[in-house]
Motif scaffolding. Structure first.
Motif, PDB file in Angstrom:
ATOM      1  N   LYS A   1     -82.634  -5.155 -86.727  1.00  0.00           N
ATOM      2  CA  LYS A   1     -83.837  -4.385 -87.027  1.00  0.00           C
ATOM      3  C   LYS A   1     -84.383  -4.862 -88.355  1.00  0.00           C
ATOM      4  O   LYS A   1     -83.669  -4.985 -89.338  1.00  0.00           O
ATOM      5  CB  LYS A   1     -83.516  -2.901 -87.090  1.00  0.00           C
ATOM      6  CG  LYS A   1     -83.092  -2.358 -85.744  1.00  0.00           C
ATOM      7  CD  LYS A   1     -82.925  -0.881 -85.765  1.00  0.00           C
ATOM      8  CE  LYS A   1     -82.519  -0.416 -84.375  1.00  0.00           C
ATOM      9  NZ  LYS A   1     -82.424   1.008 -84.270  1.00  0.00           N
TER      10      LYS A   1
ATOM     11  N   SER B   1     -88.207  -2.186 -93.557  1.00  0.00           N
ATOM     12  CA  SER B   1     -89.606  -1.845 -93.821  1.00  0.00           C
ATOM     13  C   SER B   1     -90.129  -2.677 -94.987  1.00  0.00           C
ATOM     14  O   SER B   1     -89.383  -3.301 -95.730  1.00  0.00           O
ATOM     15  CB  SER B   1     -89.726  -0.359 -94.155  1.00  0.00           C
ATOM     16  OG  SER B   1     -89.074  -0.090 -95.382  1.00  0.00           O
TER      17      SER B   1
ATOM     18  N   ARG C   1     -91.433  -1.588 -97.741  1.00  0.00           N
ATOM     19  CA  ARG C   1     -90.943  -1.031 -99.005  1.00  0.00           C
ATOM     20  C   ARG C   1     -89.519  -1.481 -99.271  1.00  0.00           C
ATOM     21  O   ARG C   1     -89.173  -1.818-100.405  1.00  0.00           O
ATOM     22  CB  ARG C   1     -91.028   0.486 -98.986  1.00  0.00           C
ATOM     23  CG  ARG C   1     -90.476   1.101-100.258  1.00  0.00           C
ATOM     24  CD  ARG C   1     -90.995   2.510-100.459  1.00  0.00           C
ATOM     25  NE  ARG C   1     -90.391   3.154-101.591  1.00  0.00           N
ATOM     26  CZ  ARG C   1     -90.728   2.946-102.849  1.00  0.00           C
ATOM     27  NH1 ARG C   1     -91.676   2.085-103.124  1.00  0.00           N
ATOM     28  NH2 ARG C   1     -90.141   3.598-103.828  1.00  0.00           N
TER      29      ARG C   1
END
Length: 93
Positions: free
Chosen positions: A22, A25, A27
């Motif tokens: 995965k 993100s 950020r």
């Protein structure tokens, strides 16, 4: 037709959740890049006692109980109802 959409959506969710890798993100990637050059200093889990005591003493507002606040709200509500009843009774002559 909606059943097919639900099944397709459920399949997509299962497929996405089952991914082996995965991507983080934006950020998380930004913080990882920033911390690679300048790692953050460790922070204590709880504030130091003198900081907490100083913060409490700086609060100038008195604390009211929940019952006191409720009594003020219901008192104001009763006053408004009485005022509206008085105005309505005066206007019916």
């Amino acid at each position: 037709m909606p059943e097919q959409d639900d099944e397709a959506r459920e399949f997509d969710i299962k497929w996405a959740d089952g991914a082996e890798l995965k991507e983080p993100s934006a950020r998380a990637r930004m913080l990882a890049a920033r911390w690679k050059e300048n790692p953050p200093e460790p922070q204590p889990f709880r504030a130091e006692p003198e900081f907490r005591a100083r913060r409490r003493s700086s609060l100038r507002t008195p604390r009211r109980s929940a019952w006191g606040s409720a009594a003020i709200v219901f008192g104001c509500l009763a006053a408004v109802i009485l005022l509206l009843g008085y105005v309505n009774s005066r206007g019916s002559y």
